[in-house]
Structure formats: structure tokens, C-alpha cells
Design an enzyme around this catalytic site. Sequence first.
Site, short mmCIF file in Angstrom:
data_model
loop_
_atom_site.label_atom_id
_atom_site.label_comp_id
_atom_site.label_asym_id
_atom_site.label_seq_id
_atom_site.Cartn_x
_atom_site.Cartn_y
_atom_site.Cartn_z
N GLN A 98 81.48 -70.66 62.15
CA GLN A 98 80.73 -69.50 61.66
C GLN A 98 79.51 -69.27 62.56
O GLN A 98 78.63 -70.12 62.65
CB GLN A 98 80.28 -69.79 60.23
CG GLN A 98 79.53 -68.66 59.57
CD GLN A 98 78.89 -69.10 58.27
OE1 GLN A 98 78.74 -70.30 58.02
NE2 GLN A 98 78.50 -68.16 57.45
N SER A 110 73.76 -67.66 61.71
CA SER A 110 72.32 -67.93 61.86
C SER A 110 71.91 -67.97 63.32
O SER A 110 72.70 -68.34 64.20
CB SER A 110 71.98 -69.29 61.24
OG SER A 110 72.19 -69.27 59.86
N SER A 149 78.57 -75.60 62.52
CA SER A 149 79.40 -76.80 62.31
C SER A 149 80.74 -76.60 62.99
O SER A 149 81.33 -75.53 62.90
CB SER A 149 79.67 -77.03 60.82
OG SER A 149 78.51 -76.86 60.08
N GLU A 187 81.17 -68.41 50.71
CA GLU A 187 80.57 -69.67 51.12
C GLU A 187 79.90 -70.35 49.92
O GLU A 187 80.04 -71.54 49.69
CB GLU A 187 79.52 -69.43 52.20
CG GLU A 187 78.80 -70.73 52.61
CD GLU A 187 77.83 -70.53 53.76
OE1 GLU A 187 77.25 -69.43 53.87
OE2 GLU A 187 77.67 -71.48 54.55
N GLU A 199 65.52 -71.34 47.80
CA GLU A 199 64.56 -70.25 47.53
C GLU A 199 65.28 -68.90 47.54
O GLU A 199 65.06 -68.06 46.68
CB GLU A 199 63.44 -70.27 48.57
CG GLU A 199 62.46 -71.44 48.41
CD GLU A 199 63.06 -72.80 48.76
OE1 GLU A 199 64.02 -72.86 49.56
OE2 GLU A 199 62.57 -73.82 48.24
#
Lengths: 348, 386
Positions: free
Chosen positions: B107, B110, B142, B225, B356
Site C-alpha cells: 500500500q 502515507s 509493509s 483496512e 486520535e
Amino acid sequence: MTLLYGEVEEELRAAVRGLLADRCPPASVLKRVESDPYDPDLWKTLAGEIGVAGLLIPEQYGGAGATASEAGVVLEELGRGVAPVPFLTSAVLATRALVAAEAGELLAGLAEGRTTAALAVSFAASPYAPWRGSSVSVDGGTLSGGVSGVAGADVADVLVVPVGGELYEVEGASVEVVPSLDLTRPVANVTFTGASARLLGPCDLAEVLRHGAGLLASEQLGVAEWCLETTLAYVKERHQFARPVGSFQAIKHRLADLWLDVVRAKAAARAAVADADAVTVAVAQSWNAGVAVHAAEEALQLHGGIGMTWEHPVHLYLKRAKASEMAFGTPGDHREALASLADLPGPA
Amino acid sequence: MNEADIKDRVSAFLAANDPSDRPAFLRARYDAGLAWVAYPEGLGGLGAPRDLQQVVERELAHTPQLNTGVQGIGLGMAAPTILAFGTQEQKSRFLRPLWTGEEIWCQLFSEPGAGSDLATLGTRAVRDGDEWVVDGQKVWTSGAHHSRWGILVTRTDPDVPKHRGMTYFICDMHAPGVEVRPLRQITGEAEFNEVFLTGVRLSDDLRLGEVGEGWRVAQTTLMNERVAIGGAPVRRGGGMIGPVLDTWREHPELRTHDLHQRLLALWVETEVTRLSGARLREQLVAGQPGPEGSGMKLSFAKLNQALSGLDVELRRDLGYDDWTFRRSEDVDFYGRGAGYRYLRAKGNSIEGGTSEILRNIISERVLGLPSEPRIDKDVPWKDLPR
């Protein structure tokens, strides 16, 4: 075993919720708490017309022969309304003891909603310390001694008293209501001075209290849900700094965490009614009692100053939650019991 | 299609296929529609109800299994996204080797400058005829080092507000210009990678969804996910509390009153969380998915951290099993020491959406609370402060 609600339960919920919305909104509960907290007319409708009084009474005694699963839904709704009716004390606790004693005649009256019973046991007693608050002895057909902190005794037509392993029906007890932390479920000191007693049958008090504890978790869920929903509505409305206070992350994150606690309280409450063994009851009580208190405390804080006033009903929920935390064992008592129930022994 | 029909199909399939040849067996299972039964026919499924999957898994439990650790991103994230947004050609090309594990996926979302605020990402994709040229850097990837494909979100239009100018691609991890570097974690090992993309040319038929629609496609991936991270069933006393309970029971000399109180409280919280998961799965099977799923990952992150911390303290073990810098294929909580579990669990509240951000999602989507005022919604991406 299912943790979901069935159709019958949802219908029962709708009936109880509708009646409470109509007849006992929190504002009218608030109005009566200092004079005459219990609402006998409301109880008559709930018990007789909706039939909640006989839910846990077997059909052979004129009851509905329902399970804890239905009674749990009624308790959720009564908790949401902090409804001042003796369902938990009469239709759950006393009923459980009377069913075990096979007291058919008394049960028939309860099932029809004609009479209300109370079990002379302290609300602070637990399955692990069933005789806490009780000092009753039997002598030749009469009882002497007393029980402190008995809920529902002041509105009961029938008082049943566990002594040793037996259950007695008693006439002529003195019932003295004391100022109580929970305004909507006051407790009384019950004293017997050579009161005449009729033996009804055997009584396993720890088992009766465990049954009550498992179902109390559903009431605590209802209390917590009301607190969460009322607080959500308030923080969406209330503006400070030209924004709804519910748009601040500091508030949102607290409410997200509270929601997650309540979600888990629902699973725990349903597990305790679907499969009421000693472990699921202890788990549900040690979780839900704390969640109800936490939800009420958060509700008070997030309402700001208005939450601290007598005129806002949140204090009724806080008092119910805090008093219920001590009922049928504190969360700590239930965790301590889990040490042996779940094979988690303490240090030597 | 009901349970009996499915069982018939499985027995017919088993009668005709030899499980000793793993790759051939898995390919045949896909072609028989017994891979993921809720998927459409021809794509490894039968268009059957989702709850029949567990019947198939039970019936085929003794046959070759998928490697869900290494294939996790492909199965849990890439596949549902390809199914929802892929062309017929893309579905036929990619889903079969994805499911059998012959092609591994990673993936590429980010970036160093785009974490919780993923939509601010800056990896550029510029059109050049039938191809796109990609430049940028991705992180926390990953399994990138053994992946054949990656799901990639890029910036294709910097002149519009950030949510609108993104496009989603399938990235060829063997293409020139793709460089994978291991990223060492606090545990000592490297599960993750940094992926540098320099002039990587991707043909337009690797685009997933429309140009500019990348955010919507990415939402599908992210939703899946979070379900994948929070959703597996556990037995009472299973999961992260298992090793703590073993130590507790086997070593009475380590017990203290303080640890006992904390262990009992965590045992109760673990149990109510487990019951919530069981209730959630019941709701899914009954076709009434509730919002409770959003909270599962949050609960597990908190519990894993508290339990693994308690475990280290209980053992009074000042050592650590292995700091060696090496690549790990998947996360092995139970094959490693308590110190590893404690350190690795710190990632649970960061990976797949920080706790958060999850609280924001719960409060806005489940509880209906208003969002914080936003200053970035109507500003072109290129003009955002950074």
C-alpha cells in the site's frame, strides 16, 4: 446464544419507552422525588397493561414465562427514564426468590399486577456477601432483627424475608425510609420485633442476588445511554467561542471514548442476560456499573454549570448510577470474584 | 444459495482437485468460485451471501491455506478496491494471482508529509500520452520488498483543493525508478519500507477509477483496512492477554497485589471488548451492520498496549530477545518476547489510522458531532501552508 435484540424485545422496548415518554419524562420524575418518589399509577399501567410484572413468572403461576432477555430490555428503558417504579425490586428480585420457593399464590398476585413484593435484603448485599446489612433471626414462627438499605420495601404489599436458607412472608414489619443517595430508588431500614412469619420455601440468597446483579447491568446500560445521548444533544446546541462546544476535539474525543465504553456495556449486558453464569454476571457488573457512573459524571461536566443545578435532571442519573454501583456488589467485589472464577489467583 | 448448496459445491470441488499441489489447488479453488464466495462469479466467487464464507473455510480447513500475513494488504485492501473501481480487464488480470498469493501487494499511501492528513499527499503523477510519470516518496510500506504490485494514490492536479486533485493507480513495483529501502523500527527489525518513486512510468490502464477521483477510491481501501485490523474473532482469554495469563498462572512468585488489581481490570475490559466483537459479527451476519466496528481498532490498540506493558512489568525481565536489524515478513506477536510485544504494540494506535483520527471519525460519523473549522477545504493544494 445471541447478543442481539429480537423482535419481541424490540416491541416490548417500544411499548415501555412510549409509556415513559408520555407519563414520566425526567422533568416530572424530578418534580416528585422529594415528596413521593414512587409513581404507583405508572407502575399499575406498566405492571398490568404492558405486563412487565409477570415477565419472569412462569406461566403455571399466571406469568408470561419470559426470559431475562426480555426483562433486560425493560430495565434498559427504566434506566433511561430513571423511572421510579419497583420493577427491579419486585418483578426481578422478590419474584426470583418466590419462584424458587414455589410460592404460587403470592406469584399469582404479582403476575396480575395486583400486588407488589419486596425482598428484605440490603441493596448493598452481593452474591459474595449476601447477608451484608442483615441481622434477622427466626424464633418459633416470629422474626426479630433488621435489614438496612432495602429498596422497594416502602411500596411493597408483600414483604418476603430470607433467613438462613429459607424464605418467609412477614406481616407487621416496621419500614423506615431513610434519606437516600438515589432519589428515585430510596432505601429503607426494615425492623422486625417478633413479627409473625410464614415459611414459604427454600431460598438461595446468593443466587437471587446474582440474578439481580446480571439484570442490573441492563439498567446501568440504560442510564449510560441516556447520559450519552443527552450530552451529545447538548454539546451540538451549546455555543461558546462562536462554535458548538461539540466541535472541539477535546470534547469529541471524550465522547468517542464514552461511546466505546457504552458499546461494550451493551455487549456485556446482553451476555449477562443471554448466558447468566457467574462469570458473565461478574463481567457485566464490574464493567457496566463503572460505565454508568462515568457516563453520568461526563454528562454533568459537559453540561457545565447547568449540570450542577437541581433543575436539570442529570443529577438523578448520577445518583442512580452511583447508588447502583454499590448495589449487588461493587465493581471491585465482582473483579475480586473473577480472580477465582477466571483462574486469576492473587499473590500468596 | 444456501449452506447445503455450498457444501455440495465444496465436495464436488474436493473430489476433482488434488490438494497436494498447492498453487494448482488454490487456482482451481478460485476458478470454482470458492475463494471469496460473496464476490461475483468469474472473479473467485459465486455472488453468495457473505456468511457462507465461514462454511467454505470450515469445509476446506484441511487443504492448503492462504498466507494471510504476507497477503494481508492484497486481500484486505487492494481486492475490495479493485472490485469496486476496477475495469473488467483489471479485475480479471489482478484478482486471481492476488488471491492465490502468486502476486503480493503493498500500500503506497502515507508520505513523510502526509500522515493523518493523507489528502495532502504530494507524490506527483503527470500524464504523458498513454502513460503517467510518477515522482515522490511513500513511507510505512509493509512488504514493499516482496510486492509485485502496490496500490498508489498520487496528486494529478495541484491547482484544485486537495481532496479533488488525486488519482489512484496500481503501481508496478518492478518498474524502473521504484526503489525500496527498509525502515528500521523501535523493535530493531524492519517491517516497513520507504519507497522512492523516480520517473516511474505507469501505463494508463493501471489507473483505478477516474482521474481526480483518487480520494473516493482511497476511502474504500481505508474502510476495509480498519475492518481488517479490528475484526477477527477471539476466544475468552485469547489474543494479547493470553501470554500475560500464562505467565501469571505459571509464576505465582511474580504476583503482587497491585498487578493483580490491574490484571483483573484488564481481563474484564478484554472480555467486554471480545463480546462487542462477537456482537458485531452477529450483526454483520444478520445483515444489520452497526457503527460499533469503528471502535474495535481503538479498543484493541489500547488493550494491546496496556497488556503488553503489564506483561513486561510482571516478568521483571530487563532483557530483550533480539535487536538484530532484519526484515520481517509479518508481525509475530506470540513468537517473540514480552519486550517486543510492548514495543510493537505502540504501532497499534498509529497504523491504519491513529487513535486520535479514529476518535474524530467516531465523533463525526457515528455521534454526529460537528467537525473542527477547516482552513484547507477550498484552498488549491499548491497554496496550502507546509
